[in-house]
Design an enzyme around this catalytic site. Sequence first.
Site, mmCIF file in Angstrom:
data_model
loop_
_atom_site.group_PDB
_atom_site.id
_atom_site.type_symbol
_atom_site.label_atom_id
_atom_site.label_comp_id
_atom_site.label_asym_id
_atom_site.label_seq_id
_atom_site.Cartn_x
_atom_site.Cartn_y
_atom_site.Cartn_z
ATOM 1 N N LEU A 7 0.850 -1.203 0.000
ATOM 2 C CA LEU A 7 0.000 0.000 0.000
ATOM 3 C C LEU A 7 0.881 1.247 0.000
ATOM 4 C CD1 LEU A 7 -3.166 0.401 0.127
ATOM 5 C CD2 LEU A 7 -2.737 1.316 2.410
ATOM 6 N N GLY A 8 1.660 1.407 -1.075
ATOM 7 C CA GLY A 8 2.497 2.595 -1.228
ATOM 8 C C GLY A 8 1.731 3.644 -2.023
ATOM 9 N N ARG A 9 2.490 4.461 -2.766
ATOM 10 C CA ARG A 9 1.858 5.552 -3.535
ATOM 11 C C ARG A 9 0.841 5.001 -4.526
ATOM 12 N NH1 ARG A 9 7.796 7.455 -3.477
ATOM 13 N NH2 ARG A 9 7.978 5.464 -4.515
ATOM 14 N N ILE A 10 1.230 3.968 -5.275
ATOM 15 C CA ILE A 10 0.314 3.430 -6.291
ATOM 16 C C ILE A 10 -0.759 2.562 -5.632
ATOM 17 C CG2 ILE A 10 0.125 2.064 -8.404
ATOM 18 C CD1 ILE A 10 3.118 2.789 -8.930
ATOM 19 N N SER B 77 1.439 -5.170 3.853
ATOM 20 C CA SER B 77 2.778 -4.585 3.682
ATOM 21 C C SER B 77 3.504 -4.852 4.993
ATOM 22 C CB SER B 77 2.692 -3.088 3.386
ATOM 23 O OG SER B 77 1.920 -2.453 4.371
ATOM 24 N N ARG B 78 4.807 -4.600 5.029
ATOM 25 C CA ARG B 78 5.530 -4.939 6.255
ATOM 26 C C ARG B 78 5.092 -4.051 7.417
ATOM 27 N NH1 ARG B 78 11.152 -4.413 3.372
ATOM 28 N NH2 ARG B 78 9.918 -2.641 2.658
ATOM 29 N N ARG C 40 6.482 -5.976 -10.500
ATOM 30 C CA ARG C 40 7.621 -6.490 -11.248
ATOM 31 C C ARG C 40 7.433 -7.993 -11.412
ATOM 32 N NH1 ARG C 40 8.545 -2.116 -12.740
ATOM 33 N NH2 ARG C 40 10.357 -0.803 -12.361
ATOM 34 N N ASP D 191 0.987 -7.433 -16.169
ATOM 35 C CA ASP D 191 1.635 -6.387 -16.983
ATOM 36 C C ASP D 191 3.145 -6.586 -17.028
ATOM 37 O OD1 ASP D 191 1.670 -3.884 -18.450
ATOM 38 O OD2 ASP D 191 2.488 -2.943 -16.645
ATOM 39 N N GLU E 274 11.308 -10.273 -19.292
ATOM 40 C CA GLU E 274 10.745 -9.449 -20.376
ATOM 41 C C GLU E 274 11.786 -9.216 -21.459
ATOM 42 O OE1 GLU E 274 9.252 -5.929 -18.435
ATOM 43 O OE2 GLU E 274 7.973 -7.101 -17.125
ATOM 44 N N HIS F 37 4.082 -4.624 -20.341
ATOM 45 C CA HIS F 37 4.636 -3.641 -19.388
ATOM 46 C C HIS F 37 4.274 -2.201 -19.789
ATOM 47 C CE1 HIS F 37 8.112 -3.038 -16.316
ATOM 48 N NE2 HIS F 37 7.229 -2.063 -16.221
HETATM 49 P P1 NDP Z 1 6.150 2.720 -2.877
HETATM 50 O O1 NDP Z 1 7.568 2.653 -2.406
HETATM 51 O O2 NDP Z 1 5.339 3.928 -2.580
HETATM 52 O O3 NDP Z 1 5.342 1.457 -2.306
HETATM 53 C C1 NDP Z 1 5.905 0.193 -2.201
HETATM 54 C C2 NDP Z 1 5.057 -0.623 -1.237
HETATM 55 O O4 NDP Z 1 5.567 -1.955 -1.183
HETATM 56 C C3 NDP Z 1 5.041 -0.110 0.186
HETATM 57 O O5 NDP Z 1 3.714 -0.153 0.667
HETATM 58 C C4 NDP Z 1 5.897 -1.105 0.951
HETATM 59 O O6 NDP Z 1 5.466 -1.154 2.292
HETATM 60 C C5 NDP Z 1 5.608 -2.385 0.181
HETATM 61 N N1 NDP Z 1 6.653 -3.387 0.317
HETATM 62 C C6 NDP Z 1 7.963 -3.272 0.015
HETATM 63 N N2 NDP Z 1 8.611 -4.416 0.305
HETATM 64 C C7 NDP Z 1 7.674 -5.279 0.785
HETATM 65 C C8 NDP Z 1 7.725 -6.616 1.267
HETATM 66 N N3 NDP Z 1 8.876 -7.305 1.317
HETATM 67 N N4 NDP Z 1 6.569 -7.194 1.682
HETATM 68 C C9 NDP Z 1 5.413 -6.521 1.639
HETATM 69 N N5 NDP Z 1 5.298 -5.238 1.200
HETATM 70 C C10 NDP Z 1 6.423 -4.632 0.793
HETATM 71 O O7 NDP Z 1 6.209 2.445 -4.435
HETATM 72 P P2 NDP Z 1 5.174 2.861 -5.598
HETATM 73 O O8 NDP Z 1 3.791 2.602 -5.120
HETATM 74 O O9 NDP Z 1 5.523 4.192 -6.110
HETATM 75 O O10 NDP Z 1 5.593 1.784 -6.717
HETATM 76 C C11 NDP Z 1 5.554 0.401 -6.425
HETATM 77 C C12 NDP Z 1 6.242 -0.395 -7.507
HETATM 78 O O11 NDP Z 1 5.416 -0.487 -8.650
HETATM 79 C C13 NDP Z 1 7.549 0.189 -8.048
HETATM 80 O O12 NDP Z 1 8.632 -0.126 -7.204
HETATM 81 C C14 NDP Z 1 7.660 -0.413 -9.425
HETATM 82 O O13 NDP Z 1 8.486 -1.550 -9.417
HETATM 83 C C15 NDP Z 1 6.230 -0.818 -9.763
HETATM 84 N N6 NDP Z 1 5.748 -0.079 -10.935
HETATM 85 C C16 NDP Z 1 5.392 -0.774 -12.063
HETATM 86 C C17 NDP Z 1 4.960 -0.097 -13.189
HETATM 87 C C18 NDP Z 1 4.587 -0.826 -14.426
HETATM 88 O O14 NDP Z 1 4.770 -0.277 -15.513
HETATM 89 N N7 NDP Z 1 4.011 -2.011 -14.345
HETATM 90 C C19 NDP Z 1 4.884 1.362 -13.231
HETATM 91 C C20 NDP Z 1 5.220 1.992 -11.978
HETATM 92 C C21 NDP Z 1 5.648 1.275 -10.879
HETATM 93 P P3 NDP Z 1 6.443 -1.619 3.491
HETATM 94 O O15 NDP Z 1 7.767 -0.956 3.267
HETATM 95 O O16 NDP Z 1 5.718 -1.190 4.743
HETATM 96 O O17 NDP Z 1 6.500 -3.112 3.392
#
Ligand code: NDP
Length: 314
Positions: free
Chosen positions: A153-156, A175-176, A233, A257, A262, A280
């Site tokens: 639950l990050g930005r996206i 999420s962690r 990813r 996606d 890839e 993608h």
């Molecule tokens: P953020 O850093 O805002 O969010 C990442 C989230 O992942 C956080 O909520 C984090 O929470 C969680 N997370 C990280 N590691 C773990 C883990 N081991 N277990 C559980 N949760 C985890 O990133 P964005 O939302 O900006 O982007 C997310 C990803 O989306 C990018 O890193 C990118 O790889 C992918 N992406 C893909 C695109 C595409 O074209 N398909 C386009 C744009 C982005 P916490 O740290 O609390 O665990």
Amino acid sequence: MSTRPRVLQHGRLLPELEQELAADCDLTLLPPVAERAAFLAARGPEFTGLVTSGAFGADAALIGALPSLKVISSFGVGTDALDLAEAARRGIAVGNTPDVLNDCVADLAMALVLDVARGVTAADRFLRRGDWMNGRFRLAQRVSGRRLGIVGLGRIGRTIAKRAGGFDMDIRYHSRRVVADAPWQHEPSLTALASWCDFLVVIVSGGAETRHLISADVLDALGPQGFLINVARGSVVDEVALVKALQEGRIAGAGLDVFDREPNVPTELIAMDNVVLLPHVASGTEQTRRAMADLVRENLRAFYRDGRVLTSAL
Ligand code: NDP
């Protein structure tokens, strides 16, 4: 001799961005792999900047071949292809493109949710094959009011949750850490989230820490009525386990996606009608790619002007 910053470009970018960067700095494209070692040995020390993308990244070998490097500007929010630890150790600034792509990636995640459930692209194939002449398309699955689990639950992830709320979906996330100001229920166990939800949407960061987070066990927890959506990813999903789960009907379908290797997509997936496959393209709209390009350029400009990037990935 030019006083403009010398910037190395790793991988092709949008043509207009390449033109704009060439106006700001002395831009050189990294040659193909066969010529790379000789090029870097001769010219590596010239470059203070590196412009790259999520697809090409910058590994320790490339960073190591650029002893004068001060800044990396990457097109994309994902940093899994960038060696951030090495950049930090060397004091190199790193910029990426967060936030500007949240809306379009979330839109596409919802498009995949709708497509896997309602069979939009499958029904389109059905019609084009002429099968409508022989009968109706199969009944699909409802989306509105169903359960959506978000992994990351990050930005996206938050942006996806807002959209799912518009479909009256019941939302939980894993999420962690608990996200303090999020109105949705946190689920500390990923398998518990998978067994609760109808749609498991993966939008965590990539890299070693999340490799194969979506394992055979998580897919079994999702179960024969559950759909997997991956817009994060390819590395996050155990692709071999996913293919097996789909072949054996242990999950209902998948919307993908991103893939492990890839642009190679497992041939088994190509033949499946309950799987939606995209090359993608989650951030791939003219508007979002333009905004990402602007940020790549602004990060470099800000660094050469003020010594810091606008959106640091470190
Ligand atoms: P953020 O850093 O805002 O969010 C990442 C989230 O992942 C956080 O909520 C984090 O929470 C969680 N997370 C990280 N590691 C773990 C883990 N081991 N277990 C559980 N949760 C985890 O990133 P964005 O939302 O900006 O982007 C997310 C990803 O989306 C990018 O890193 C990118 O790889 C992918 N992406 C893909 C695109 C595409 O074209 N398909 C386009 C744009 C982005 P916490 O740290 O609390 O665990």
